[in-house]
Motif scaffolding. Structure first.
Motif, PDB file in Angstrom:
ATOM      1  N   LEU A  26     -25.510   0.620  40.870  1.00 41.49           N
ATOM      2  CA  LEU A  26     -25.564  -0.710  41.604  1.00 41.49           C
ATOM      3  C   LEU A  26     -25.723  -2.356  40.768  1.00 41.49           C
ATOM      4  CD1 LEU A  26     -27.689   0.427  45.185  1.00 41.49           C
ATOM      5  CD2 LEU A  26     -25.385  -0.077  44.705  1.00 41.49           C
ATOM      6  N   VAL A  27     -26.672  -1.737  39.644  1.00 39.36           N
ATOM      7  CA  VAL A  27     -26.923  -2.695  38.526  1.00 39.36           C
ATOM      8  C   VAL A  27     -26.086  -2.826  38.553  1.00 39.36           C
ATOM      9  CG1 VAL A  27     -28.434  -2.864  36.697  1.00 39.36           C
ATOM     10  CG2 VAL A  27     -29.182  -2.456  37.982  1.00 39.36           C
ATOM     11  N   LYS A  28     -25.453  -2.217  37.152  1.00 40.26           N
ATOM     12  CA  LYS A  28     -23.688  -2.131  36.623  1.00 40.26           C
ATOM     13  C   LYS A  28     -22.262  -2.649  37.566  1.00 40.26           C
ATOM     14  CE  LYS A  28     -20.394  -0.027  33.509  1.00 40.26           C
ATOM     15  NZ  LYS A  28     -20.295   1.459  33.278  1.00 40.26           N
ATOM     16  N   TYR A  29     -22.699  -2.843  39.261  1.00 37.26           N
ATOM     17  CA  TYR A  29     -21.271  -3.107  39.707  1.00 37.26           C
ATOM     18  C   TYR A  29     -21.450  -3.558  41.561  1.00 37.26           C
ATOM     19  CZ  TYR A  29     -19.253   0.295  37.142  1.00 37.26           C
ATOM     20  OH  TYR A  29     -18.673   1.386  36.216  1.00 37.26           O
ATOM     21  N   GLY A  30     -23.367  -4.089  41.300  1.00 42.94           N
ATOM     22  CA  GLY A  30     -23.489  -4.822  41.967  1.00 42.94           C
ATOM     23  C   GLY A  30     -24.214  -4.010  43.877  1.00 42.94           C
ATOM     24  N   THR A  31     -24.060  -5.003  44.515  1.00 40.23           N
ATOM     25  CA  THR A  31     -24.568  -4.388  45.395  1.00 40.23           C
ATOM     26  C   THR A  31     -23.024  -5.098  46.826  1.00 40.23           C
ATOM     27  OG1 THR A  31     -26.634  -6.188  46.533  1.00 40.23           O
ATOM     28  CG2 THR A  31     -26.388  -4.432  45.415  1.00 40.23           C
ATOM     29  N   ALA A  32     -22.162  -5.238  46.710  1.00 39.35           N
ATOM     30  CA  ALA A  32     -21.740  -6.054  47.506  1.00 39.35           C
ATOM     31  C   ALA A  32     -20.168  -5.608  47.906  1.00 39.35           C
ATOM     32  CB  ALA A  32     -21.376  -7.811  47.486  1.00 39.35           C
ATOM     33  N   TYR A  33     -20.340  -4.666  48.818  1.00 44.59           N
ATOM     34  CA  TYR A  33     -18.687  -4.016  49.579  1.00 44.59           C
ATOM     35  C   TYR A  33     -18.373  -3.946  50.686  1.00 44.59           C
ATOM     36  CZ  TYR A  33     -20.799  -1.197  45.375  1.00 44.59           C
ATOM     37  OH  TYR A  33     -20.988  -1.043  43.598  1.00 44.59           O
ATOM     38  N   ASN A  34     -16.945  -3.815  50.364  1.00 43.24           N
ATOM     39  CA  ASN A  34     -15.907  -3.608  51.758  1.00 43.24           C
ATOM     40  C   ASN A  34     -15.373  -2.522  52.451  1.00 43.24           C
ATOM     41  OD1 ASN A  34     -15.807  -6.531  52.567  1.00 43.24           O
ATOM     42  ND2 ASN A  34     -14.177  -6.829  50.458  1.00 43.24           N
ATOM     43  N   LEU A  35     -15.968  -2.130  53.168  1.00 42.85           N
ATOM     44  CA  LEU A  35     -15.304  -0.578  53.678  1.00 42.85           C
ATOM     45  C   LEU A  35     -13.915  -1.172  54.660  1.00 42.85           C
ATOM     46  CD1 LEU A  35     -16.543   2.094  53.914  1.00 42.85           C
ATOM     47  CD2 LEU A  35     -17.263   1.385  56.009  1.00 42.85           C
ATOM     48  N   THR A  36     -12.722  -0.107  54.359  1.00 42.18           N
ATOM     49  CA  THR A  36     -11.686  -0.344  55.026  1.00 42.18           C
ATOM     50  C   THR A  36     -11.120   0.534  54.526  1.00 42.18           C
ATOM     51  OG1 THR A  36     -10.351  -0.746  52.705  1.00 42.18           O
ATOM     52  CG2 THR A  36     -11.430  -3.105  53.918  1.00 42.18           C
ATOM     53  N   PHE A  37      -9.987   0.947  55.752  1.00 42.38           N
ATOM     54  CA  PHE A  37      -9.399   2.360  55.260  1.00 42.38           C
ATOM     55  C   PHE A  37      -8.485   2.282  54.497  1.00 42.38           C
ATOM     56  CE2 PHE A  37     -11.862   2.641  58.822  1.00 42.38           C
ATOM     57  CZ  PHE A  37     -12.809   4.018  58.501  1.00 42.38           C
ATOM     58  N   GLY A  38      -7.812   3.150  54.004  1.00 40.83           N
ATOM     59  CA  GLY A  38      -6.165   2.922  53.184  1.00 40.83           C
ATOM     60  C   GLY A  38      -5.145   3.731  54.136  1.00 40.83           C
ATOM     61  N   GLU A  42      -7.615   7.469  54.919  1.00 48.16           N
ATOM     62  CA  GLU A  42      -9.348   7.115  53.451  1.00 48.16           C
ATOM     63  C   GLU A  42      -9.620   6.537  53.501  1.00 48.16           C
ATOM     64  OE1 GLU A  42      -5.643   6.778  52.583  1.00 48.16           O
ATOM     65  OE2 GLU A  42      -6.083   5.522  50.891  1.00 48.16           O
ATOM     66  N   VAL A  43     -11.198   6.370  53.323  1.00 50.79           N
ATOM     67  CA  VAL A  43     -12.476   5.695  53.219  1.00 50.79           C
ATOM     68  C   VAL A  43     -12.356   5.214  52.567  1.00 50.79           C
ATOM     69  CG1 VAL A  43     -14.482   4.708  53.637  1.00 50.79           C
ATOM     70  CG2 VAL A  43     -13.875   6.973  55.059  1.00 50.79           C
ATOM     71  N   VAL A  44     -11.562   3.556  52.389  1.00 56.79           N
ATOM     72  CA  VAL A  44     -11.930   2.520  51.216  1.00 56.79           C
ATOM     73  C   VAL A  44     -13.356   1.529  50.763  1.00 56.79           C
ATOM     74  CG1 VAL A  44     -10.531   1.603  49.215  1.00 56.79           C
ATOM     75  CG2 VAL A  44      -9.563   3.011  51.284  1.00 56.79           C
ATOM     76  N   LEU A  45     -13.628   2.197  49.271  1.00 55.96           N
ATOM     77  CA  LEU A  45     -15.066   0.784  49.320  1.00 55.96           C
ATOM     78  C   LEU A  45     -14.997   0.508  48.043  1.00 55.96           C
ATOM     79  CD1 LEU A  45     -18.160   0.397  50.440  1.00 55.96           C
ATOM     80  CD2 LEU A  45     -18.806   2.189  48.591  1.00 55.96           C
ATOM     81  N   SER A  46     -14.267  -1.066  48.342  1.00 54.63           N
ATOM     82  CA  SER A  46     -14.193  -1.583  47.084  1.00 54.63           C
ATOM     83  C   SER A  46     -15.168  -2.906  46.834  1.00 54.63           C
ATOM     84  CB  SER A  46     -12.924  -2.485  47.838  1.00 54.63           C
ATOM     85  OG  SER A  46     -12.797  -2.781  48.300  1.00 54.63           O
ATOM     86  N   PRO A  47     -15.188  -3.676  45.357  1.00 55.01           N
ATOM     87  CA  PRO A  47     -16.591  -4.941  45.479  1.00 55.01           C
ATOM     88  C   PRO A  47     -15.940  -6.228  46.246  1.00 55.01           C
ATOM     89  CG  PRO A  47     -15.094  -3.287  43.324  1.00 55.01           C
ATOM     90  CD  PRO A  47     -15.437  -2.901  44.723  1.00 55.01           C
TER      91      PRO A  47
END
Length: 50
Positions: A26-38, A42-47
């Motif tokens: 979380l420190v390296k990549y942050g805590t704000a993400y979007n959750l979508t489906f591919g 499949e579940v896609v979690l992207s910053p």
């Protein structure tokens, strides 16, 4: 679901879905993400860019 290791993991929520993540991640990549489906449902979690 595994219990959180208080020294290493934090729980964040993305679109109402709880996720456990390593604090270092979380420190390296942050805590704000979007959750979508591919394409293959499949579940896609992207910053979030910004």
């Amino acid at each position: 679901m595994d219990e959180l290791d208080e020294d290493e993991d934090e729980q964040i929520e993305v679109n109402g879905v709880p996720f456990s993540a390593n604090k270092d991640f979380l420190v390296k990549y942050g805590t704000a993400y979007n959750l979508t489906f591919g394409e293959n449902r499949e579940v896609v979690l992207s910053p979030v860019e910004g």
